[in-house]
Structure formats: C-alpha cells, structure tokens
Design a protein around this motif. Structure first.
Motif, PDB file in Angstrom:
ATOM      1  N   VAL A  65       0.852  -1.191   0.000  1.00 51.70           N
ATOM      2  CA  VAL A  65       0.000   0.000   0.000  1.00 51.70           C
ATOM      3  C   VAL A  65       0.888   1.241   0.000  1.00 51.70           C
ATOM      4  O   VAL A  65       2.030   1.218   0.466  1.00 51.70           O
ATOM      5  CB  VAL A  65      -0.964   0.038   1.202  1.00 51.70           C
ATOM      6  N   VAL A  66       0.336   2.317  -0.520  1.00 54.30           N
ATOM      7  CA  VAL A  66       1.085   3.561  -0.628  1.00 54.30           C
ATOM      8  C   VAL A  66       1.168   4.237   0.727  1.00 54.30           C
ATOM      9  O   VAL A  66       0.145   4.484   1.376  1.00 54.30           O
ATOM     10  CB  VAL A  66       0.425   4.496  -1.662  1.00 54.30           C
ATOM     11  N   ALA A  67       2.379   4.524   1.178  1.00 61.52           N
ATOM     12  CA  ALA A  67       2.586   5.233   2.443  1.00 61.52           C
ATOM     13  C   ALA A  67       2.453   6.740   2.207  1.00 61.52           C
ATOM     14  O   ALA A  67       2.717   7.225   1.098  1.00 61.52           O
ATOM     15  CB  ALA A  67       3.973   4.902   2.993  1.00 61.52           C
ATOM     16  N   PRO A  68       2.031   7.518   3.223  1.00 64.80           N
ATOM     17  CA  PRO A  68       1.736   7.081   4.585  1.00 64.80           C
ATOM     18  C   PRO A  68       0.281   6.729   4.825  1.00 64.80           C
ATOM     19  O   PRO A  68      -0.094   6.410   5.955  1.00 64.80           O
ATOM     20  CB  PRO A  68       2.118   8.321   5.393  1.00 64.80           C
ATOM     21  N   ALA A 119      -3.970   3.103   6.207  1.00 64.89           N
ATOM     22  CA  ALA A 119      -5.331   2.667   6.524  1.00 64.89           C
ATOM     23  C   ALA A 119      -6.192   2.690   5.259  1.00 64.89           C
ATOM     24  O   ALA A 119      -6.937   1.739   4.985  1.00 64.89           O
ATOM     25  CB  ALA A 119      -5.941   3.545   7.612  1.00 64.89           C
ATOM     26  N   ARG A 120      -6.103   3.767   4.509  1.00 61.80           N
ATOM     27  CA  ARG A 120      -6.858   3.858   3.261  1.00 61.80           C
ATOM     28  C   ARG A 120      -6.412   2.778   2.281  1.00 61.80           C
ATOM     29  O   ARG A 120      -7.239   2.114   1.631  1.00 61.80           O
ATOM     30  CB  ARG A 120      -6.688   5.240   2.642  1.00 61.80           C
ATOM     31  N   GLY A 121      -5.119   2.592   2.159  1.00 64.49           N
ATOM     32  CA  GLY A 121      -4.600   1.580   1.246  1.00 64.49           C
ATOM     33  C   GLY A 121      -5.035   0.179   1.631  1.00 64.49           C
ATOM     34  O   GLY A 121      -5.363  -0.643   0.771  1.00 64.49           O
ATOM     35  N   ALA A 122      -5.048  -0.114   2.939  1.00 65.29           N
ATOM     36  CA  ALA A 122      -5.463  -1.447   3.391  1.00 65.29           C
ATOM     37  C   ALA A 122      -6.922  -1.710   3.043  1.00 65.29           C
ATOM     38  O   ALA A 122      -7.275  -2.812   2.600  1.00 65.29           O
ATOM     39  CB  ALA A 122      -5.242  -1.571   4.896  1.00 65.29           C
ATOM     40  N   LEU A 123      -7.792  -0.704   3.202  1.00 67.31           N
ATOM     41  CA  LEU A 123      -9.202  -0.892   2.860  1.00 67.31           C
ATOM     42  C   LEU A 123      -9.406  -0.996   1.355  1.00 67.31           C
ATOM     43  O   LEU A 123     -10.274  -1.747   0.885  1.00 67.31           O
ATOM     44  CB  LEU A 123     -10.043   0.252   3.439  1.00 67.31           C
ATOM     45  N   VAL A 141     -14.518   4.411  10.027  1.00 66.61           N
ATOM     46  CA  VAL A 141     -14.709   3.988   8.642  1.00 66.61           C
ATOM     47  C   VAL A 141     -16.155   4.242   8.227  1.00 66.61           C
ATOM     48  O   VAL A 141     -17.081   3.720   8.852  1.00 66.61           O
ATOM     49  CB  VAL A 141     -14.383   2.490   8.465  1.00 66.61           C
ATOM     50  N   ARG A 142     -16.345   5.038   7.179  1.00 68.65           N
ATOM     51  CA  ARG A 142     -17.678   5.316   6.657  1.00 68.65           C
ATOM     52  C   ARG A 142     -17.885   4.496   5.384  1.00 68.65           C
ATOM     53  O   ARG A 142     -17.193   4.689   4.385  1.00 68.65           O
ATOM     54  CB  ARG A 142     -17.800   6.812   6.354  1.00 68.65           C
ATOM     55  N   LEU A 149      -7.564  -3.305  10.073  1.00 68.31           N
ATOM     56  CA  LEU A 149      -7.098  -2.002  10.545  1.00 68.31           C
ATOM     57  C   LEU A 149      -6.336  -2.108  11.862  1.00 68.31           C
ATOM     58  O   LEU A 149      -5.411  -1.322  12.115  1.00 68.31           O
ATOM     59  CB  LEU A 149      -8.278  -1.042  10.687  1.00 68.31           C
ATOM     60  N   LYS A 150      -6.698  -3.058  12.696  1.00 67.03           N
ATOM     61  CA  LYS A 150      -6.004  -3.197  13.982  1.00 67.03           C
ATOM     62  C   LYS A 150      -4.584  -3.724  13.822  1.00 67.03           C
ATOM     63  O   LYS A 150      -3.796  -3.672  14.785  1.00 67.03           O
ATOM     64  CB  LYS A 150      -6.804  -4.106  14.912  1.00 67.03           C
TER      65      LYS A 150
END
Length: 312
Positions: A207-210, A213-217, A255-256, A278-279
């Motif tokens: 996933v693209v840093a930083p 969280a967005r990348g994981a979803l 998360v929406r 996410l955890k």
C-alpha cells in the motif's frame, strides 16, 4: 454474501503519457480500389475481429504492466484515458472499481466472448497484488467494442503500445510512490464452513505510504487474487460497495461505508474483515464502522462499534 473476484485482468518506454492513445487500420487508397469495390463501410464491416484470450499483469522496475492478449489481429482502434467512474456499456450503470484512480480502455473490432457467449479471457473482474494495479474490470463487450477499467492505487503517467506474434495491447503504468506491506483479512471459507476459528486468513498487500489505513481498505475491497480465491478466500461485502472515508484519531479508526450495508442474518460480516485488518496497523486500537448514513451503535469513546444493520 460471498463475493467472488470476477477476475481475469517492459521494454523501457521512451515516454509516458496521460492522454488518449489511438490506432487506426490503414484505409484502402481510393485509386487502388476497382470500380466495383464495396463502399468503405462494407470494407470496415468485413475487417477481422480480434478475440481477447488473456489478461495478465505484473510488476517491473518502476512500473506495473497490464497485457491484453488477442487471438487474430490487433483491435482496429485502441484508446485509453482516466475517468472519474467506470460506466457499463449499454446500461450506463456505474461499476465499482477499487482504487483512487480508474484508467479506462476501449478496443474496437474486438470481442471477449465466443459464439455461445462464454468469456474467452476469464472472469470479468480480476484482482492483482501489485504496487499500483489493484483490479482489471470489464465494463462492456457489445457489438465488437470491448471496454475495461484498471483500478489504481494512485493516478500515474502511463503508456499504451502494441506488440505482435501474438497480438497484444500493453499498458505500462508508472509506480513512483513508496509502498509498505500490510496484512489484509479475508474470510477463509473452508475454515468457516468447518467451524474452525479463526475464520479469517491474512494476506500481504503493498500500500502507498503514509495513507496505510486507506490503502489497506482499498486492497480489502478489491478482494482476493485468483490464486487466493482458488485456496478458499472470499471477501464478504455485506452489501457495502466501498468506503467513503477512513480517519484515524486518538487510536480509533473511523470507517464510513457506502452501499446498502446489512448482515443478511449472517454472523460473519464485512466488519469481521475490516476490524482486524485495521487493527494490524500501528496506532489503531479500536475501529468504529458507520453505515452510509453515518450511523454506528457506539459513536463515542474508545471502543469498537458497528452499525445496527450489521448485527446478525
């Protein structure tokens, strides 16, 4: 609901463009045509049609490469360009595509099905675990026009070119961004049906840093790859079509979701994939999941929470 991954989707480029690429079959010179020759429209109609037989993608230094391989000639016309949403040919409906950018492709005088209507290239949606490319999704296959969307982690310069023997349309997409590996939880359908916990299995994704969280979803909603699906992994969407936002503050990830989210009476839902995914990220201790209207059972405090619609 178990959602299958409707799947299957350099020599160094001298230049990368983010514009439309177009190739046209050479016209028959008027002087060379005999007096009894058919009109130009009839000649075009008689032109051979390319049949898509394979879609593949791989990473190379500095770029991701997507290859569309055809039986017969190359498509008479090829075009590419970024779009805000992928539209289904014919119906005009929006097709969900994972990622922050969509590169749309259109092939004319090309098909992706045989005489019985069966796909000649595999599933209509395929997931890839590459730095830039998340998914390749078919948007249309009608009247010798074949269209696709490539879901990308980030918008980036690209180049489209062709190769022959066999006929191929190649898309090279730059991957200049730095990525880090994260773990994504999918349902392990074999363990679930056998009643053996844990019901999820972790797979690795870049996933693209930083914005991890967005990348994981994004990777979660892209679903498992073809090999992972064959091994029994599934993405349970529970009616969610994606997520509108993810914000981490004070150790809580908010998360929406989008779509008509609901458990359908199942004890396992999309929340059971989002929360452990996410955890695994540094600094995330609790996860609050909201439905499309912004509702969750416990909006305040440091605790996990899901919308009422995701209760069994």
């Amino acid at each position: 609901m178990f959602l299958p991954p409707m799947r299957s989707l350099a020599a160094s480029a001298t230049s990368l463009v983010s514009a439309l690429t177009l190739a046209v079959l050479p016209a028959v010179p008027a002087a060379a045509a005999p007096a009894s020759a058919a009109p130009a429209s009839a000649l075009r109609a008689a032109a051979p049609v390319a049949t898509l037989v394979r879609v593949r993608a791989s990473h190379h230094p500095g770029l991701d490469r997507v290859v569309f391989e055809f039986r017969g000639p190359l498509p008479a016309r090829r075009s590419a360009g970024y779009v805000s949403r992928l539209i289904a040919d014919g119906s005009g409906a929006t097709i969900p595509v994972a990622g922050d950018a969509i590169l749309a492709l259109r092939f004319e005088r090309a098909v992706g099905h045989d005489e019985s209507g069966a796909s000649t290239h595999g599933p209509a949606r395929e997931t890839f675990a590459l730095p830039g490319v998340l998914q390749v999704v078919r948007a249309g296959d009608f009247e010798a026009v074949l269209s696709f969307g490539i879901g990308l982690a980030r918008k980036a310069p690209y180049r489209v070119y062709t190769l022959t023997r066999p006929s191929r349309v190649v898309v090279d997409i730059r991957t200049p961004h730095r990525t880090v590996p994260v773990g994504v939880h999918f349902l392990d359908s074999r363990r679930y049906h056998a009643g053996r916990e844990p019901y999820t299995r972790v797979v690795r994704r870049p996933v693209v840093a930083p914005a991890t969280a967005r990348g994981a979803l994004q990777r979660l909603f892209a679903g498992p790859t073809r090999a992972e699906y064959a091994a029994g992994l599934r993405f349970v969407a529970s009616g969610a079509t994606g997520f509108r936002s993810v914000v981490v503050r004070g150790g809580v990830a908010h998360v929406r979701l989008t779509g008509a989210v609901g458990s359908g009476g199942s004890a396992f839902t999309v929340a059971d994939e989002i929360t452990p995914t996410l955890k695994r990220l540094p600094g995330v201790h609790w996860v609050k999941i909201y439905d499309a209207r912004g509702r969750t059972e416990h909006p305040a405090g440091r605790s996990d929470s899901i919308p009422e619609s995701l209760e069994p």
